[in-house]
Design a protein around this motif. Structure first.
Motif, PDB file in Angstrom:
ATOM      1  N   VAL A   3      -1.505 -10.008  22.426  1.00 31.66           N
ATOM      2  CA  VAL A   3      -0.626  -9.581  21.887  1.00 31.66           C
ATOM      3  C   VAL A   3      -0.914  -9.885  20.309  1.00 31.66           C
ATOM      4  CG1 VAL A   3       1.912  -9.768  21.291  1.00 31.66           C
ATOM      5  CG2 VAL A   3       1.057 -10.124  23.554  1.00 31.66           C
ATOM      6  N   HIS A  28       6.803 -20.129  19.468  1.00 31.24           N
ATOM      7  CA  HIS A  28       5.421 -20.224  20.333  1.00 31.24           C
ATOM      8  C   HIS A  28       5.057 -21.705  20.974  1.00 31.24           C
ATOM      9  CE1 HIS A  28       5.381 -16.143  18.782  1.00 31.24           C
ATOM     10  NE2 HIS A  28       5.042 -15.760  19.978  1.00 31.24           N
ATOM     11  N   ARG A 139      -2.993 -14.121  21.898  1.00 29.50           N
ATOM     12  CA  ARG A 139      -1.985 -13.782  20.819  1.00 29.50           C
ATOM     13  C   ARG A 139      -2.654 -14.098  19.422  1.00 29.50           C
ATOM     14  NH1 ARG A 139       3.571 -12.559  20.725  1.00 29.50           N
ATOM     15  NH2 ARG A 139       3.935 -13.238  22.840  1.00 29.50           N
TER      16      ARG A 139
END
Length: 163
Positions: A3, A28, A139
């Motif tokens: 991501v 996160h 990510r």
């Protein structure tokens, strides 16, 4: 699948004092968090804080490498790495405190991290822990500060030790 996120925000010497970055980090983090270079900003997570500067609010005021090498407590679900990104930055902005040799620091992290845990790193690079240490990139966030100011790159890598 990796991501990728792009956020615009101001630059500040204390990364987590910038609201969009702080909120991104808090969103996160997973479980118990070790913040190795904590600075002054308290995060809204279950956080064990370390900062070499004794003036900073922290549970420990140790060199990050020494803390990792001597850690005997429970492992962490998340480890935050936000060291000074360059020697010049360390000398100019952090009272000349030099952080631990980064490669040695990265080699010690897995022994303090739970299987399946994550490392969130801030700096100028997107791959930090790497496959050689059994991490996979999940990510990447690019924090644009505008003008001629270097972007800050944050990465989240997950630890997959051998079964």
């Amino acid at each position: 699948m990796i991501v990728f996120e792009h956020l615009r925000c101001p630059l500040h010497r204390y990364t987590f004092s910038v609201r969009p970055i702080r909120l991104w980090v808090e969103q996160h983090c997973e479980g118990r968090v070790l913040n190795l270079f904590a600075g002054p900003t308290m995060l809204d997570v279950i956080e064990i804080r370390n900062d070499l500067d004794p003036a900073m609010p922290a549970d420990y005021h140790l060199d990050a490498l020494a803390l990792l090498r001597n850690w005997t407590g429970d492992s962490f679900n998340t480890i935050l790495l936000d060291p000074p990104y360059a020697m010049r930055k360390s000398m100019e902005l952090y009272k000349g405190h030099i952080c631990s040799p980064f490669r040695q620091l990265k080699d010690e992290i897995p022994r303090c991290l739970s299987p399946g845990g994550i490392v969130i790193t801030f700096g100028y690079h997107s791959i930090v822990m790497g496959a050689g240490r059994k991490f996979s990139l999940e990510r990447v966030a690019l924090f644009s500060h505008g003008g001629a100011i270097h972007d800050t790159i944050a990465s989240i890598e997950r630890y997959h030790p051998d079964p």
